[in-house]
Design a protein around this motif. Structure first.
Motif, PDB file in Angstrom:
ATOM      1  N   LEU A  61      -5.549   0.347  -8.868  1.00 16.75           N
ATOM      2  CA  LEU A  61      -5.711   1.755  -8.508  1.00 16.75           C
ATOM      3  C   LEU A  61      -6.172   1.826  -7.059  1.00 16.75           C
ATOM      4  O   LEU A  61      -7.133   1.141  -6.688  1.00 16.75           O
ATOM      5  N   ALA A  62      -5.495   2.626  -6.249  1.00 16.79           N
ATOM      6  CA  ALA A  62      -5.850   2.732  -4.828  1.00 16.79           C
ATOM      7  C   ALA A  62      -5.562   4.141  -4.333  1.00 16.79           C
ATOM      8  O   ALA A  62      -4.612   4.784  -4.785  1.00 16.79           O
ATOM      9  N   SER A  63      -6.386   4.581  -3.383  1.00 14.22           N
ATOM     10  CA  SER A  63      -6.199   5.922  -2.813  1.00 14.22           C
ATOM     11  C   SER A  63      -5.783   5.878  -1.349  1.00 14.22           C
ATOM     12  O   SER A  63      -5.405   6.903  -0.787  1.00 14.22           O
ATOM     13  N   GLY A  64      -5.895   4.716  -0.703  1.00 17.89           N
ATOM     14  CA  GLY A  64      -5.734   4.686   0.752  1.00 17.89           C
ATOM     15  C   GLY A  64      -4.681   3.728   1.255  1.00 17.89           C
ATOM     16  O   GLY A  64      -3.648   3.510   0.625  1.00 17.89           O
ATOM     17  N   ARG A  65      -5.034   3.067   2.379  1.00 20.37           N
ATOM     18  CA  ARG A  65      -4.018   2.273   3.097  1.00 20.37           C
ATOM     19  C   ARG A  65      -3.557   1.058   2.299  1.00 20.37           C
ATOM     20  O   ARG A  65      -2.443   0.578   2.471  1.00 20.37           O
ATOM     21  N   GLY A  66      -4.431   0.492   1.460  1.00 20.00           N
ATOM     22  CA  GLY A  66      -3.971  -0.579   0.577  1.00 20.00           C
ATOM     23  C   GLY A  66      -4.043  -1.971   1.148  1.00 20.00           C
ATOM     24  O   GLY A  66      -3.329  -2.871   0.701  1.00 20.00           O
ATOM     25  N   SER A  67      -4.955  -2.200   2.104  1.00 16.64           N
ATOM     26  CA  SER A  67      -5.007  -3.556   2.678  1.00 16.64           C
ATOM     27  C   SER A  67      -5.545  -4.571   1.662  1.00 16.64           C
ATOM     28  O   SER A  67      -5.111  -5.730   1.656  1.00 16.64           O
ATOM     29  N   ASN A  68      -6.461  -4.162   0.803  1.00 16.54           N
ATOM     30  CA  ASN A  68      -6.940  -5.092  -0.229  1.00 16.54           C
ATOM     31  C   ASN A  68      -5.853  -5.368  -1.265  1.00 16.54           C
ATOM     32  O   ASN A  68      -5.688  -6.504  -1.703  1.00 16.54           O
ATOM     33  N   PHE A  69      -5.127  -4.332  -1.636  1.00 19.93           N
ATOM     34  CA  PHE A  69      -4.009  -4.528  -2.570  1.00 19.93           C
ATOM     35  C   PHE A  69      -2.996  -5.480  -1.946  1.00 19.93           C
ATOM     36  O   PHE A  69      -2.480  -6.389  -2.605  1.00 19.93           O
ATOM     37  N   ASN A  70      -2.733  -5.287  -0.655  1.00 21.06           N
ATOM     38  CA  ASN A  70      -1.810  -6.175   0.064  1.00 21.06           C
ATOM     39  C   ASN A  70      -2.298  -7.628   0.000  1.00 21.06           C
ATOM     40  O   ASN A  70      -1.516  -8.551  -0.274  1.00 21.06           O
ATOM     41  N   ALA A  71      -3.603  -7.811   0.217  1.00 18.59           N
ATOM     42  CA  ALA A  71      -4.163  -9.175   0.192  1.00 18.59           C
ATOM     43  C   ALA A  71      -4.024  -9.788  -1.205  1.00 18.59           C
ATOM     44  O   ALA A  71      -3.710 -10.978  -1.346  1.00 18.59           O
ATOM     45  N   LEU A  72      -4.250  -8.966  -2.233  1.00 21.89           N
ATOM     46  CA  LEU A  72      -4.135  -9.469  -3.611  1.00 21.89           C
ATOM     47  C   LEU A  72      -2.702  -9.889  -3.928  1.00 21.89           C
ATOM     48  O   LEU A  72      -2.464 -11.000  -4.425  1.00 21.89           O
ATOM     49  N   VAL A  73      -1.762  -9.017  -3.636  1.00 26.90           N
ATOM     50  CA  VAL A  73      -0.368  -9.320  -4.004  1.00 26.90           C
ATOM     51  C   VAL A  73       0.167 -10.468  -3.152  1.00 26.90           C
ATOM     52  O   VAL A  73       0.892 -11.334  -3.650  1.00 26.90           O
TER      53      VAL A  73
END
Ligand code: GRF
Length: 203
Positions: free
Chosen positions: A7-19
Motif C-alpha cells: 500500500l502506497a500513497s506517494g512516489r514509491g521509492s521504497n516500493f521500487n527498492a522492494l520490487v
C-alpha cells in the motif's frame, strides 16, 4: 510462497527498492502481487506498472465512508490471497479491523529511530529537536501510530546544517536497504514476535 500486497500513497521509492530487490533474487519465496494506492496520481502506481506488478487505485472519495474505503482495500488484498501487507508511504492510519484481518502480517517503514519521532514529518522533527543521530525503522504494525514491534533499524548521523531534505535523503538510502532486508527475513520465516520483541532466527 509469500504473496505480498503493498500500500502506497506517494512516489514509491521504497516500493521500487522492494520490487527491485525481489527481481534480482534477494527476496526468495516472495511474490509482489499488487500495489494498492489511495492516490490516483501516486508515482508508486507507475513503479508497479513498470515492473509488471498489478496497480490498483482506490480513491477514498469513491466510497461513502472511511470504513467502506478500508473494506475495499481489505477485499482487494483478500481477493488476491495476500499473505503479507507492506506499507510503503501509505498515508492512512489502519483501523483495528484492518490489523485484525492480517495479524502479524503488516510491515511499515518509518524515517526515524522509533520510538523517537513517530507520525508525520519525522525527518523535520529530528532536525528541529537537535538530535545527533536519527535513522530508519522497519516494524510490525499494531493499532497504534508507529508503535509496533521493531524488526530492523539503521542509524543515520544528523549533520550540522542538515535540513529536512538533506537528512531525509540520507535516511531514504538506509530505508531502501533495510526494508528489503526485513521483507526477506519475513519471507524466510525468520521473524518471531514475542511481546514487544522480534526474535530473528539466523539464516
Ligand atoms: C518514506 O520516507 C517512508 O519512510 C515513509 O513514507 C515515505 C515514503 O516514501 N513511511 P516513498 O514513497 O517510498 O518514496
Amino acid at each position: 510462497m509469500t504473496r505480498i500486497g503493498t500500500l502506497a500513497s506517494g512516489r514509491g521509492s521504497n516500493f521500487n527498492a522492494l520490487v527491485a530487490a525481489w527481481k534480482r533474487g534477494s527476496i526468495p519465496g516472495a511474490e509482489f502481487v499488487v500495489l494498492v494506492s489511495d492516490q490516483p496520481g501516486a508515482g508508486a502506481l507507475d513503479v508497479a506498472r513498470g515492473f509488471g506488478v498489478e496497480a490498483v487505485t482506490l480513491p477514498p472519495r469513491d466510497f461513502p465512508s472511511r470504513e467502506a474505503h478500508e473494506d475495499a482495500v481489505i477485499a482487494a488484498l483478500r481477493d488476491r490471497k495476500i499473505d503479507l501487507v507492506c506499507l510503503a508511504g501509505y498515508m492512512r492510519i489502519l483501523s483495528p479491523k484492518f490489523i485484525a484481518a492480517f495479524p502479524g502480517r503488516i510491515l511499515n517503514i518509518h524515517p526515524a529511530l522509533l520510538p523517537s519521532f513517530p507520525g508525520l514529518h519525522a525527518q523535520k522533527q529530528a532536525v528541529e529537536y537537535g538530535v545527533k543521530v536519527s535513522g530508519a525503522t522497519v516494524h510490525f504494525v499494531d493499532a497504534g501510530c508507529d508503535t509496533g514491534p521493531v524488526i530492523v533499524q539503521a542509524a543515520v548521523p544528523v549533520l550540522d546544517g542538515d535540513t529536512e531534505e538533506t537528512l531525509g535523503t540520507r535516511i531514504l538510502k538506509e530505508e531502501h536497504r533495510i526494508y528489503p532486508e526485513a521483507v526477506r527475513m519475513f519471507c524466510q520465516g525468520r521473524l518471531k514476535i514475542s511481546g514487544r520483541h522480534v526474535r530473528i532466527t539466523p539464516e
